[in-house]
Design a protein around this motif. Structure first.
Motif, PDB file in Angstrom:
ATOM      1  N   ASP A   1      35.796  31.863  43.307  1.00 55.88           N
ATOM      2  CA  ASP A   1      34.835  32.904  43.675  1.00 55.88           C
ATOM      3  C   ASP A   1      33.342  32.844  44.177  1.00 55.88           C
ATOM      4  OD1 ASP A   1      36.352  35.950  44.129  1.00 55.88           O
ATOM      5  OD2 ASP A   1      35.286  36.906  42.099  1.00 55.88           O
TER       6      ASP A   1
ATOM      7  N   GLU B   1      29.861  40.303  39.050  1.00 50.33           N
ATOM      8  CA  GLU B   1      30.970  40.420  38.400  1.00 50.33           C
ATOM      9  C   GLU B   1      30.838  39.278  37.026  1.00 50.33           C
ATOM     10  OE1 GLU B   1      34.297  38.936  41.297  1.00 50.33           O
ATOM     11  OE2 GLU B   1      33.913  37.491  40.213  1.00 50.33           O
TER      12      GLU B   1
ATOM     13  N   TYR C   1      36.197  46.168  44.956  1.00 50.10           N
ATOM     14  CA  TYR C   1      36.598  45.474  44.555  1.00 50.10           C
ATOM     15  C   TYR C   1      37.778  44.803  45.072  1.00 50.10           C
ATOM     16  CZ  TYR C   1      36.960  41.670  41.916  1.00 50.10           C
ATOM     17  OH  TYR C   1      36.763  39.618  40.779  1.00 50.10           O
TER      18      TYR C   1
ATOM     19  N   GLN D   1      38.071  41.912  47.347  1.00 52.00           N
ATOM     20  CA  GLN D   1      38.542  40.327  46.811  1.00 52.00           C
ATOM     21  C   GLN D   1      40.144  40.254  48.193  1.00 52.00           C
ATOM     22  OE1 GLN D   1      38.644  37.859  44.654  1.00 52.00           O
ATOM     23  NE2 GLN D   1      36.455  38.940  43.788  1.00 52.00           N
TER      24      GLN D   1
ATOM     25  N   ARG E   1      39.671  36.727  50.456  1.00 48.41           N
ATOM     26  CA  ARG E   1      41.199  35.356  49.902  1.00 48.41           C
ATOM     27  C   ARG E   1      41.819  35.410  51.090  1.00 48.41           C
ATOM     28  NH1 ARG E   1      41.868  34.854  44.094  1.00 48.41           N
ATOM     29  NH2 ARG E   1      40.274  35.356  42.708  1.00 48.41           N
TER      30      ARG E   1
END
Length: 283
Positions: A25, A104, A165, A169, A173
């Motif tokens: 991440d 995070e 969030y 993400q 990705r």
């Protein structure tokens, strides 16, 4: 997003998976990875352990844990910026305290202190229940990828940080985002289920779902979104889709004062039943 990702390390297999997840991440988000280990001396109230020092056995063991975790992270993602920190105190308290400067927090589902056969550790539930911002509980192999992020929807504004969030993400990705909205028909002992127009209720829930996602679709046009409206309990719906998800994202509306009550029943249920990693995002 704050460009610091904090991950807890304790030498367990679950924590190693968390370090790998966090390193991946950090690479995606161009973030700094901070590996944290907590030394809790309270169980060792004897002179040999209770006096912290650079050469005492507990400190040396802790430094070894951090060094091993850093090697794992550098092997996983050689190009990322990595720091490590050793803290004194209970692991849950230390990790919770990192929320103020971390974008995070990543933790393993069950560390060395967990009970055999337990699906979730006390540290995981405490941190997810109290820390503000995203807390990722790693429950799956970081090398297994399905190309889908799941977000559990509700119609409360407090869920917006979780949506932000989840979309971020999915963007980082290049994943599909599955937005799951679960509903159940009204339950009244004296009114049979057939008295309700379930089709009309379902259509209304679909309209609610589309309304929640409209602004986010416009903000993230690159993200493919699947609107998944289900007649089911939210925990059952999210646990069901978790088997083919890289990450399940849930908000938390829990307002209790003690322990895991802070998570809310749905969030806690997803943490226990999901087969994938879970991100809890408290507003």
């Amino acid at each position: 997003m704050n460009r610091v990702i904090v991950v807890g390390a304790d030498g367990s297999a679950a924590a190693t998976a968390a370090v790998e997840w966090a390193a991946d991440d950090a690479a995606r988000a161009t973030a700094r990875l901070c590996i944290v280990h907590a030394v809790d001396r309270s169980p060792y109230e004897i002179a040999k352990f209770s006096n912290p020092g650079p050469d005492d056995a507990v400190t040396l063991s802790a430094e070894s844990v951090l060094a091993d975790a850093e090697r794992v992270a550098r092997k996983r993602q050689p190009g990322i910026d990595i720091t490590s920190e050793l803290f004194q105190g209970a692991a849950a308290t230390v990790l919770r305290g990192q929320a103020g400067h971390a974008g995070e927090i990543v933790i393993g589902g069950r560390g060395l202190g967990g009970f055999p056969g337990a699906v979730l550790g006390s540290v995981s539930t405490h941190v997810a229940g109290h820390a503000h911002g995203p807390v990722v509980v790693v429950r799956s192999n970081p090398d297994t990828a399905y190309g889908e992020i799941v977000i559990g929807l509700d119609d409360y504004h407090a869920g917006e940080p979780a949506l932000a969030y989840a979309f971020e993400q999915a963007l980082l990705r290049a994943c599909t985002l599955r937005a799951v909205y679960a509903w159940q028909p009204p339950t009244h002992a004296h009114i049979p289920e057939s008295a309700h127009d379930l089709g009309e209720i379902h259509d209304a829930q679909c309209r609610i779902t589309a309304g929640i996602l409209l602004g986010w679709r416009q903000q993230y046009p690159q993200v493919q979104v699947i609107e998944d409206v289900r007649r089911a309990h939210p925990v059952d719906a999210l646990a069901g889709v978790s088997t083919q998800a890289d990450l399940v994202v849930v908000g938390s509306q829990g307002r209790g004062a003690i322990g895991t009550v802070m998570l809310g029943s749905v969030t806690l249920g997803v943490l226990y039943q999901a087969r994938s990693s879970v991100a809890v995002v408290r507003p």
